[in-house]
Design a protein around this motif. Structure first.
Motif, short mmCIF file in Angstrom:
data_model
loop_
_atom_site.label_atom_id
_atom_site.label_comp_id
_atom_site.label_asym_id
_atom_site.label_seq_id
_atom_site.Cartn_x
_atom_site.Cartn_y
_atom_site.Cartn_z
N UNK A 85 -9.55 -0.20 6.56
CA UNK A 85 -10.56 -0.65 5.61
C UNK A 85 -9.94 -1.06 4.29
N UNK A 86 -8.73 -0.61 4.05
CA UNK A 86 -8.06 -0.88 2.80
C UNK A 86 -7.76 -2.38 2.66
N UNK A 87 -7.50 -2.81 1.42
CA UNK A 87 -7.26 -4.24 1.21
C UNK A 87 -5.89 -4.66 1.74
N UNK A 88 -5.01 -3.70 1.96
CA UNK A 88 -3.71 -4.04 2.55
C UNK A 88 -3.94 -4.48 3.99
N UNK A 89 -3.47 -5.69 4.35
CA UNK A 89 -3.74 -6.16 5.73
C UNK A 89 -3.15 -5.20 6.76
N UNK A 90 -3.82 -5.11 7.89
CA UNK A 90 -3.39 -4.19 8.93
C UNK A 90 -1.99 -4.54 9.44
N UNK A 91 -1.64 -5.84 9.36
CA UNK A 91 -0.30 -6.27 9.77
C UNK A 91 0.76 -5.55 8.93
N UNK A 92 0.47 -5.46 7.62
CA UNK A 92 1.45 -4.82 6.74
C UNK A 92 1.46 -3.31 6.95
N UNK A 93 0.30 -2.74 7.26
CA UNK A 93 0.26 -1.32 7.60
C UNK A 93 1.17 -1.06 8.79
N UNK A 94 1.06 -1.95 9.81
CA UNK A 94 1.90 -1.79 11.00
C UNK A 94 3.37 -1.90 10.63
N UNK A 95 3.69 -2.87 9.78
CA UNK A 95 5.09 -3.04 9.36
C UNK A 95 5.58 -1.81 8.61
N UNK A 96 4.72 -1.27 7.75
CA UNK A 96 5.11 -0.09 6.98
C UNK A 96 5.39 1.08 7.91
N UNK A 97 4.54 1.22 8.92
CA UNK A 97 4.73 2.31 9.89
C UNK A 97 6.05 2.13 10.64
N UNK A 98 6.32 0.88 11.05
CA UNK A 98 7.56 0.62 11.78
C UNK A 98 8.76 0.86 10.88
N UNK A 99 8.64 0.47 9.61
CA UNK A 99 9.74 0.69 8.66
C UNK A 99 10.02 2.19 8.52
N UNK A 100 8.94 2.95 8.36
CA UNK A 100 9.12 4.39 8.22
C UNK A 100 9.76 4.98 9.47
N UNK A 101 9.31 4.49 10.63
CA UNK A 101 9.89 4.98 11.89
C UNK A 101 11.37 4.69 11.95
#
Lengths: 221, 257
Positions: A85-101
């Motif tokens: 729901x956040x204004x950050x696009x879900x694509x970037x959320x996914x990228x952030x998760x992958x980066x953290x991983x």
């Protein structure tokens, strides 16, 4: 960008507080590699010959380990829905998760790899290239893996399923990663293989983000 | 019963604005059409495959080098074509399913997957059987063999993923995304013989690419290819009808309970 960094920071913090994810991945990595001398025998020539492939396969398996929990916890407690729901696009959320991983499981592998190469008796010429291939290759593994993690959200036996879906897609990275080291050891230029690895990473960045976000949307529907 | 058919109908589209695929995306219309097509499709498949096998196994001459073993190719090559053809079809259906949310597209991909996996398995097995007398080995880690093996795993992964969810829609949607991601393997298979000729052992498969194949061998190959395609159409029609009925039964049970 700030939000992206904060999301990565949040995941890192969670992983560090728990404290087990990073160490488990790297311990698994070391143990898998150490199994090979027992299985194949302590013949130094053979071990040196297969070192590149063994280290790469072990790195691949180690980065699979924590993938099933990449989105699982956030999916279950509802934070993933908030992120969507956040204004950050879900694509970037996914990228952030992958980066953290990658920071949690990929970087420790980079640190442990030279030690294992030493144990297997790999020639010194290969060390630099080994690090380079892992540096270029493991982010691709995290990115491709994030697609699998998103696809299997809410599935029965998700963990096993991820390996089934993702391992075939890991093969190109494995081929070029191991080939680069082998050609460096054989006195050839590793450059073409490294370039392909870089290309794979460059292609995986946008594609994994798109596919992962699409899969997350399906899961949240 | 009204509620059941409602749950099966696709996203409502304006009839005038609708492209052809929207017309055929209606499961009820599909069921009617499939019922009419099916006998013809079955008949054509049997006739073509009969002609194809006769040409391939009896009429066509043995190869001057490969001898009788060349006849394996009349099954192997069309199976390889179909393995890729089915996957491409499934990937297109997956894109259609994701964009327009046509239920029939999801069901098509699900219905076609085991058939595609079957063709891939036939391709790998016949290739292995041919490789033993010709190359002297059952398996080579050649680029094309390896990429077809990956294709086989992609099929299996898709089937496993689609069936891993309690909610059939979620499974289909996840499967669609996986199909599109896995589609990167198709060009790799197609061009593997050109790209990796120097790195891996030179593939002998490329002899088909050149027009060096004699007409007496090309004819059975093409007829077999047509027969395999017809078989695919027939099998998919039957499986698709089954899938639609299964979904109808599921939702009927759901509304009854």
């Amino acid at each position: 960008m700030k939000r992206f960094v904060r999301l990565v920071g949040r995941d890192l913090m969670l992983a560090l507080r728990q404290g087990s994810d990073a160490t488990i991945a790297v311990m698994f990595f070391v143990l898998v590699v150490v199994l090979f001398p027992f299985g194949i025998g302590p013949e130094p020539n053979i071990l040196a010959r297969i070192a590149a492939g063994v280290i790469w396969v072990a790195a691949l398996l180690a980065s699979l380990l924590s993938l099933d929990r990449l989105f699982q916890a956030d999916f279950e407690d509802g934070s993933l829905e908030l992120m969507a729901l956040d204004s950050l696009p879900l694509e970037l959320v996914a990228l952030a998760k992958a980066t953290a991983h990658w920071l949690i499981t990929g970087v420790p592998l980079l640190v442990a790899a030279p030690l294992l190469a030493l144990l297997l008796g790999m020639s010194r010429d290969g060390f630099g290239v080994l690090e380079l291939t892992l540096l270029l290759g493991t982010p691709s593994l995290s990115l491709i893996g994030s697609i699998g993690a998103a696809l299997t959200l809410g599935a029965r036996r998700g963990g096993v399923l991820i390996s089934l879906l993702i391992l075939p897609l890991f093969i190109p990275v494995l081929i070029f990663g191991a080939a680069a080291i082998d050609s460096a050891l054989g006195g050839l230029s590793a450059r073409p293989h490294l370039l392909v690895l870089g290309a794979l990473l460059a292609a995986a960045l946008p594609m994994a983000a798109l596919a992962c976000a699409a899969a997350l949307r399906q899961a949240l529907e | 019963m009204a509620a059941v058919s409602l749950s099966l109908s696709p996203v409502p589209v304006h009839p005038k604005a609708a492209p052809v695929i929207h017309i055929f995306a209606n499961p009820a219309r599909f069921q009617r059409l499939a019922e009419k097509w099916l006998p013809w499709s079955i008949g054509l498949t049997l006739v073509t495959l009969f002609i194809g096998f006769t040409l391939a196994l009896v009429v066509s001459p043995p190869d001057y080098q490969q001898g009788e073993a060349v006849r394996i190719m009349y099954v192997h090559v069309p199976a390889a074509w179909m393995a890729m053809f089915v996957y491409v079809n499934m990937a297109i259906a997956a894109a259609v399913g994701l964009v327009w949310k046509h239920p029939l597209a999801d069901l098509f991909a699900k219905a076609a997957a085991p058939i595609g996996a079957g063709f891939t398995a036939i391709c790998l097995i016949t290739g292995s059987l041919w490789g033993e007398p010709m190359w002297g080995t059952w398996w080579v880690w050649d680029a094309r063999l390896t990429s077809v093996l990956i294709l086989f795993f992609l099929y299996l992964g898709y089937i496993a993923l689609v069936n891993a969810f309690d909610d059939a829609h979620r499974g289909a949607a996840a499967g669609n995304i996986l199909l599109l991601v896995g589609a990167v393997n198709i060009p790799i298979i197609k061009f593997s013989v050109d790209w990796w000729n120097t790195l891996h052992q030179p593939a002998s498969i490329s002899r088909l690419g050149a027009p060096t194949i004699d007409a007496s061998m090309l004819a059975p190959l093409l007829v077999m290819g047509l027969g395999f395609t017809l078989y695919f159409v027939t099998a998919v029609l039957i499986r698709l009808r089954g899938e639609i009925l299964a979904r109808k039964i599921r939702s009927a049970r759901f509304y009854e309970s």
